[in-house]
Write an enzyme that holds these catalytic residues in place. Structure first.
Site, PDB file in Angstrom:
ATOM      1  N   GLU A  40    -154.579 -40.856  43.721  1.00 27.40           N
ATOM      2  CA  GLU A  40    -153.276 -40.416  44.237  1.00 27.40           C
ATOM      3  C   GLU A  40    -153.497 -39.433  45.379  1.00 27.40           C
ATOM      4  O   GLU A  40    -154.102 -38.378  45.194  1.00 27.40           O
ATOM      5  CB  GLU A  40    -152.479 -39.750  43.109  1.00 27.40           C
ATOM      6  CG  GLU A  40    -151.213 -39.038  43.556  1.00 27.40           C
ATOM      7  CD  GLU A  40    -150.650 -38.109  42.483  1.00 27.40           C
ATOM      8  OE1 GLU A  40    -149.924 -37.158  42.861  1.00 27.40           O
ATOM      9  OE2 GLU A  40    -150.931 -38.316  41.292  1.00 27.40           O
ATOM     10  N   THR A  69    -146.493 -36.401  45.152  1.00 27.97           N
ATOM     11  CA  THR A  69    -145.567 -35.390  45.674  1.00 27.97           C
ATOM     12  C   THR A  69    -144.508 -36.038  46.562  1.00 27.97           C
ATOM     13  O   THR A  69    -144.173 -35.548  47.636  1.00 27.97           O
ATOM     14  CB  THR A  69    -146.311 -34.267  46.436  1.00 27.97           C
ATOM     15  OG1 THR A  69    -147.511 -33.922  45.744  1.00 27.97           O
ATOM     16  CG2 THR A  69    -145.440 -33.007  46.516  1.00 27.97           C
ATOM     17  N   LYS A 129    -144.757 -38.712  34.189  1.00 25.20           N
ATOM     18  CA  LYS A 129    -145.768 -37.663  34.322  1.00 25.20           C
ATOM     19  C   LYS A 129    -145.259 -36.374  33.681  1.00 25.20           C
ATOM     20  O   LYS A 129    -144.174 -35.888  34.023  1.00 25.20           O
ATOM     21  CB  LYS A 129    -146.078 -37.421  35.809  1.00 25.20           C
ATOM     22  CG  LYS A 129    -147.144 -36.360  36.034  1.00 25.20           C
ATOM     23  CD  LYS A 129    -147.487 -36.225  37.506  1.00 25.20           C
ATOM     24  CE  LYS A 129    -146.599 -35.239  38.210  1.00 25.20           C
ATOM     25  NZ  LYS A 129    -147.117 -34.855  39.542  1.00 25.20           N
TER      26      LYS A 129
END
Length: 209
Positions: A40, A69, A129
């Site tokens: 990621e 993000t 998450k």
């Protein structure tokens, strides 16, 4: 394999949070050499989206590359257009989930409270998450899954090779490991061998779970 199959199989998402992604391909090669194949790249650094395209071109199917993000739908669209195979948010972002559902792209939507985790799931996030995971630790994962076992939780934040299997034993389907795996300092020092060694130690620890 699809992105979700890759994450479920490997059980580790490397959260690569760099100030600048000009060495992203080198980092990706180092991680893959250690067995960590799900990467990621976060939008907090310069060149993250371009790094996705470059890494996918360089490594092909050897790596599963996503963008983290992601806070806005336009960023989600740009990341998917660049070749991101999954997106990650730090909090519940309904518009990002909607974009991923529309584009048929895996989303790991961030949340912390049981309400947020369920909200993300019901909005269409296939994986959720738990961030920051160290706030509650493995017991929190176990407690949330008791009444909601259908959630595919991926704790991130404070997860390390040393405690990763505790989270998996508590019921998490995978973990996100960031600074304990890759750091600006290691990349600046071109310590790619160290990144590979840490990645291998991480996979060995999870294999022992």
């Amino acid at each position: 394999m699809s992105a979700i199959q890759e994450i479920l199989a490997k059980k580790v998402v490397a959260v690569v949070r760099l100030d600048n992604y000009n060495r992203a391909v080198d980092v990706a090669r180092a991680l893959v050499a250690g067995g960590v194949t799900v990467l990621e790249f976060t939008l907090t650094g310069r060149g993250a989206i371009e790094a996705v395209t470059a890494t996918r071109k360089a490594l092909g199917d050897a790596a599963c590359v996503g963008v983290g993000t992601v806070l806005k739908s336009e960023d989600a669209e740009a990341a998917i257009d660049a070749g991101a195979e999954f997106l990650v948010t730090p909090a519940v972002r309904q518009q990002v989930i909607a974009t991923c559902v529309k584009r048929q792209t895996l989303i790991l939507c961030g949340g912390l409270t049981p309400t947020e985790l369920l909200e993300a799931h019901e909005a269409g996030a296939e994986m959720v998450k738990v961030f920051p995971a160290q706030s509650g630790g493995p017991n929190f994962i176990k407690n949330v899954l008791a009444p909601m076992p259908f959630l595919k939780l991926v704790p991130t934040g404070g997860v390390s090779p040393e405690n990763a299997r505790d989270y998996l034993a508590a019921g998490a389907v995978a973990v996100g490991i960031g600074g304990n795996l890759v750091s600006n300092k290691l990349v600046a020092a071109e310590a790619f061998d160290q990144i590979t060694l840490t990645a291998r130690a991480c996979m060995d620890a999870i294999g022992a779970s």
